[in-house]
Motif scaffolding. Structure first.
Motif, PDB file in Angstrom:
ATOM      1  N   ILE A  40       0.726  -1.084   0.316  1.00 29.11           N
ATOM      2  CA  ILE A  40       0.106   0.343  -0.023  1.00 29.11           C
ATOM      3  C   ILE A  40       1.049   1.551   0.249  1.00 29.11           C
ATOM      4  CG2 ILE A  40      -1.458   1.334   1.261  1.00 29.11           C
ATOM      5  CD1 ILE A  40      -3.086  -1.477   2.118  1.00 29.11           C
ATOM      6  N   GLU A  41       0.965   2.244  -1.269  1.00 25.74           N
ATOM      7  CA  GLU A  41       1.540   3.424  -1.284  1.00 25.74           C
ATOM      8  C   GLU A  41       1.362   4.151   0.157  1.00 25.74           C
ATOM      9  OE1 GLU A  41       2.023   6.174  -4.156  1.00 25.74           O
ATOM     10  OE2 GLU A  41       1.874   4.037  -5.752  1.00 25.74           O
ATOM     11  N   SER A  42       0.353   3.958   0.873  1.00 22.27           N
ATOM     12  CA  SER A  42      -0.228   5.834   1.940  1.00 22.27           C
ATOM     13  C   SER A  42       0.360   4.738   3.025  1.00 22.27           C
ATOM     14  CB  SER A  42      -1.421   5.767   1.670  1.00 22.27           C
ATOM     15  OG  SER A  42      -1.810   6.490   3.216  1.00 22.27           O
ATOM     16  N   ARG A  43       1.538   5.043   4.072  1.00 25.39           N
ATOM     17  CA  ARG A  43       1.894   4.727   5.434  1.00 25.39           C
ATOM     18  C   ARG A  43       0.733   4.401   6.192  1.00 25.39           C
ATOM     19  NH1 ARG A  43       6.889   2.549   5.833  1.00 25.39           N
ATOM     20  NH2 ARG A  43       7.041   3.279   8.060  1.00 25.39           N
ATOM     21  N   MET A  44       0.028   5.142   6.104  1.00 25.92           N
ATOM     22  CA  MET A  44      -0.919   5.975   7.011  1.00 25.92           C
ATOM     23  C   MET A  44      -1.798   5.361   6.931  1.00 25.92           C
ATOM     24  SD  MET A  44      -1.223  10.603   7.021  1.00 25.92           S
ATOM     25  CE  MET A  44      -2.323  10.215   8.435  1.00 25.92           C
ATOM     26  N   GLN A  45      -2.369   4.831   5.473  1.00 33.51           N
ATOM     27  CA  GLN A  45      -3.705   3.688   5.547  1.00 33.51           C
ATOM     28  C   GLN A  45      -3.062   2.459   5.483  1.00 33.51           C
ATOM     29  OE1 GLN A  45      -5.000   3.345   1.294  1.00 33.51           O
ATOM     30  NE2 GLN A  45      -6.367   1.989   1.821  1.00 33.51           N
ATOM     31  N   LYS A 110      -3.053  10.837  16.699  1.00 28.76           N
ATOM     32  CA  LYS A 110      -3.711  10.328  15.451  1.00 28.76           C
ATOM     33  C   LYS A 110      -4.639  11.377  15.380  1.00 28.76           C
ATOM     34  CE  LYS A 110      -2.929   5.543  15.427  1.00 28.76           C
ATOM     35  NZ  LYS A 110      -3.371   4.390  14.599  1.00 28.76           N
ATOM     36  N   GLY A 116      -5.938  11.989   6.336  1.00 30.43           N
ATOM     37  CA  GLY A 116      -4.222  12.108   4.861  1.00 30.43           C
ATOM     38  C   GLY A 116      -3.201  13.086   5.335  1.00 30.43           C
ATOM     39  N   GLU A 118      -0.174  14.212   7.772  1.00 34.60           N
ATOM     40  CA  GLU A 118       1.088  13.452   8.136  1.00 34.60           C
ATOM     41  C   GLU A 118       1.409  14.299   9.036  1.00 34.60           C
ATOM     42  OE1 GLU A 118       4.650  11.631   6.200  1.00 34.60           O
ATOM     43  OE2 GLU A 118       3.613  11.237   4.403  1.00 34.60           O
TER      44      GLU A 118
END
Length: 157
Positions: A40-45, A110, A116, A118
């Motif tokens: 998954i590209e988004s580290r947050m996701q 968080k 979205g 950071e």
């Protein structure tokens, strides 16, 4: 030489519960989470999904560990070695600290950032420290779990 030995059924129940718990820890911590961050590209996701999986593993652990202690009490402390039982108790403590101590603090941090966006500054540093502690505790618990599984195996094979 005995081909078969009489084993109390609760011994198998304890080993099965321990195996479910430790297997879940290893599958999520050392297989699923790294795959998520790689895929998954988004580290947050990826982090959000991994966090959910780790929370599920914590609840599995609390349930399985609690049931193991209940079975131990019911079986009058037979079936698991002292080493295995000590590991399980330590794992329960670590899991409780993570689930009810560290995870709520991390969730609070968080929650201060919109989806979205950071993290930055002091909060990012604080989150990183909490995540590091959580990761270290998970590593310790998973190693204790491996030792507990190892020490819970039948001795006369």
């Amino acid at each position: 030489m005995k081909l078969f030995r009489i084993v109390h059924p609760l011994n198998g129940v304890q080993r099965l519960l321990l195996t479910v718990w430790v297997g879940a820890m290893w599958a999520i911590g050392y297989v699923a989470a790294p795959v998520l961050f790689a895929a998954i590209e988004s580290r947050m996701q990826a982090g959000a999904i991994a966090g959910t999986l780790f929370s599920i593993v914590s609840w599995i652990g609390l349930l399985c560990g609690g049931l193991i202690l209940l079975v131990q009490w019911r079986a009058r402390h037979r079936g698991l070695s002292r080493v295995a039982l000590s590991c399980i108790i330590a794992m329960l403590i670590i899991t409780g600290v993570g689930q009810f101590g560290l995870q709520p603090m991390m969730a609070d941090i968080k929650a201060q950032f919109p989806a979205g966006v950071e993290m930055s500054g002091e909060l990012r540093s604080r989150f990183g420290a909490l995540h590091g502690i959580s990761s270290t505790l998970f590593l310790i618990a998973s190693m204790l779990g491996a030792l507990a599984v190892w020490r819970s195996a039948p001795t006369d094979l």
